[in-house]
Design an enzyme around this catalytic site. Sequence first.
Site, PDB file in Angstrom:
ATOM      1  N   LEU A 108      41.674  92.726  33.378  1.00  0.00           N
ATOM      2  CA  LEU A 108      41.038  93.153  32.122  1.00  0.00           C
ATOM      3  C   LEU A 108      39.520  92.956  32.211  1.00  0.00           C
ATOM      4  O   LEU A 108      38.918  92.253  31.419  1.00  0.00           O
ATOM      5  CB  LEU A 108      41.633  92.386  30.939  1.00  0.00           C
ATOM      6  N   GLY A 109      38.945  93.602  33.221  1.00  0.00           N
ATOM      7  CA  GLY A 109      37.484  93.587  33.347  1.00  0.00           C
ATOM      8  C   GLY A 109      36.903  94.792  32.617  1.00  0.00           C
ATOM      9  O   GLY A 109      37.465  95.259  31.627  1.00  0.00           O
ATOM     10  N   ILE A 155      36.729  97.933  33.388  1.00  0.00           N
ATOM     11  CA  ILE A 155      37.587  99.127  33.336  1.00  0.00           C
ATOM     12  C   ILE A 155      38.819  98.853  32.470  1.00  0.00           C
ATOM     13  O   ILE A 155      39.166  99.642  31.584  1.00  0.00           O
ATOM     14  CB  ILE A 155      38.003  99.544  34.760  1.00  0.00           C
ATOM     15  N   SER A 181      45.086  88.583  34.045  1.00  0.00           N
ATOM     16  CA  SER A 181      43.739  88.541  34.609  1.00  0.00           C
ATOM     17  C   SER A 181      43.603  87.214  35.332  1.00  0.00           C
ATOM     18  O   SER A 181      44.460  86.340  35.165  1.00  0.00           O
ATOM     19  CB  SER A 181      42.734  88.585  33.461  1.00  0.00           C
ATOM     20  N   ARG A 182      42.517  87.050  36.095  1.00  0.00           N
ATOM     21  CA  ARG A 182      42.314  85.759  36.768  1.00  0.00           C
ATOM     22  C   ARG A 182      42.338  84.631  35.744  1.00  0.00           C
ATOM     23  O   ARG A 182      42.924  83.589  35.944  1.00  0.00           O
ATOM     24  CB  ARG A 182      40.949  85.750  37.468  1.00  0.00           C
ATOM     25  N   VAL A 214      44.598 102.604  39.409  1.00  0.00           N
ATOM     26  CA  VAL A 214      43.227 103.084  39.628  1.00  0.00           C
ATOM     27  C   VAL A 214      42.402 101.950  40.245  1.00  0.00           C
ATOM     28  O   VAL A 214      41.179 101.968  40.189  1.00  0.00           O
ATOM     29  CB  VAL A 214      42.570 103.584  38.319  1.00  0.00           C
ATOM     30  N   ARG A 245      43.087  99.430  43.678  1.00  0.00           N
ATOM     31  CA  ARG A 245      43.111  99.644  45.122  1.00  0.00           C
ATOM     32  C   ARG A 245      44.570  99.744  45.527  1.00  0.00           C
ATOM     33  O   ARG A 245      45.428  99.059  44.957  1.00  0.00           O
ATOM     34  CB  ARG A 245      42.458  98.473  45.871  1.00  0.00           C
ATOM     35  N   GLU A 287      44.562 105.003  52.722  1.00  0.00           N
ATOM     36  CA  GLU A 287      43.891 106.272  52.390  1.00  0.00           C
ATOM     37  C   GLU A 287      43.186 106.838  53.620  1.00  0.00           C
ATOM     38  O   GLU A 287      42.615 106.064  54.382  1.00  0.00           O
ATOM     39  CB  GLU A 287      42.843 106.023  51.296  1.00  0.00           C
ATOM     40  N   HIS A 332      41.681 109.327  45.168  1.00  0.00           N
ATOM     41  CA  HIS A 332      40.670 108.285  44.912  1.00  0.00           C
ATOM     42  C   HIS A 332      39.421 108.927  44.290  1.00  0.00           C
ATOM     43  O   HIS A 332      38.291 108.731  44.763  1.00  0.00           O
ATOM     44  CB  HIS A 332      40.316 107.531  46.204  1.00  0.00           C
ATOM     45  N   ALA A 362      38.841 108.850  40.780  1.00  0.00           N
ATOM     46  CA  ALA A 362      38.667 108.434  39.384  1.00  0.00           C
ATOM     47  C   ALA A 362      37.190 108.264  39.016  1.00  0.00           C
ATOM     48  O   ALA A 362      36.811 108.470  37.867  1.00  0.00           O
ATOM     49  CB  ALA A 362      39.424 107.135  39.127  1.00  0.00           C
TER      50      ALA A 362
HETATM   51  O1  GLV Z   1      36.921 103.029  43.906  1.00  0.00           O
HETATM   52  C1  GLV Z   1      35.765 103.180  43.727  1.00  0.00           C
HETATM   53  C2  GLV Z   1      34.813 102.121  43.575  1.00  0.00           C
HETATM   54  O2  GLV Z   1      35.152 100.950  43.755  1.00  0.00           O
HETATM   55  O3  GLV Z   1      33.668 102.446  43.293  1.00  0.00           O
END
Ligand code: GLV
Length: 375
Positions: free
Chosen positions: A209-210, A212, A232-233, A290, A292, A321, A339, A341
């Site tokens: 929950l950062g 993004i 979250s951490r 979204v 890794r 990837e 990849h 987004a």
């Molecule tokens: O995946 C993309 C980024 O980390 O910028």
Amino acid sequence: MGLLMVKTANQSVPAGSQIALLSLSHLSHPYGSFDHMASPATAAEEENLPQVLLLLHPAAFTIFGEEHFTSAKFRFLKAYESSLPLDEFLAANARSVRALLVSAATVVGAGILDLLPELRVIVTTSAGLDQLDLAECRRRGIRIASAGDIYSADVADCAVGLLIDVLRKISASNRYVKNGFWASKGDYPLGSKLCLFQLRGKRIGIVGLGRIGLQVAKRLQQGFGCTVSYNSRKKKNPDQVPYPFYQDVRELAANSDALILCCGLTEQTRHAVDKEVLAALGKAGVIVNVARGAVVDEKEMVRCLVEGEIAGAGLDVFEDEPVVPKELLELDNVVLSPHSAVLTRESMMELARLVVGNLEAFFSNEPLLSEYEDD
Ligand SMILES: O=CC(=O)O
């Protein structure tokens, strides 16, 4: 001093004395004009500018347009323009480089850092930092500037888009119509496997929950009437972040209809979504990634999707990837994106400004614009 450009990923890269390492693989689109950029220095002036070592995919940088990265305060040292192997190039040309420009695809470990003894700053075009050996950077006093918050809204939009697509089968229906099946086979099949799910009211579990994750939470709660929980951490201050916190991803999954992965990749989050978490998510559960690829045990996820042990997945990232498990290509309950987004015209333009701004700030002894700080 200078910026060094180096090839990345599967490409051999020469090494040098003043290098910034950058892989601009996600800059490979026409992003319009960059009126903000400083006018280029004359050849004589440029010769005296500090160099930034650029380690990136040269084609990507060229397509994006090097002119967008012009500054009167530095010039790039492009490792990829040398025919030497990267380590030889770095040893011969980059030993005095203090700044490095890299991307998400440019792995920077102790080996490269050893060849850059004067390196003091790494500027990366990525929000994620898993390609960098952060402990080594810390130990050597190398500062890091990332893409900061630039991509957060775009990535959150993409996560919500993938979720809606999986639930409502937008891509699958699109294929159905475009293949002429609506006319030839009749209405889109809504059997038990192909049913469409409503988004409203779904229980969303966010891992990470950062910047993004918070934007994903806001969109889904306020825009779509979903309930949000998170892992979250650390637990956030409940006065600022009222969502229920789960210390254990498995418990979060057991209490969620969809798990949305937004965390950075670290040793703690690698394969955080494993067999047990997928089992806890269950047959009606959806994964959206979204973050890794390696946050999920991809093999297990593919098995669960094929065997119907989870309901679907929306994936922007993959463990190896650009290799995507072939089983996923066949599945209508899986939506894939490459990849991408972060890739919007607007964020790319902002990124060019931020990269140049960070490097100029560094060479002017001013605070970096988006310095990463360990917490
Ligand atoms: O995946 C993309 C980024 O980390 O910028």
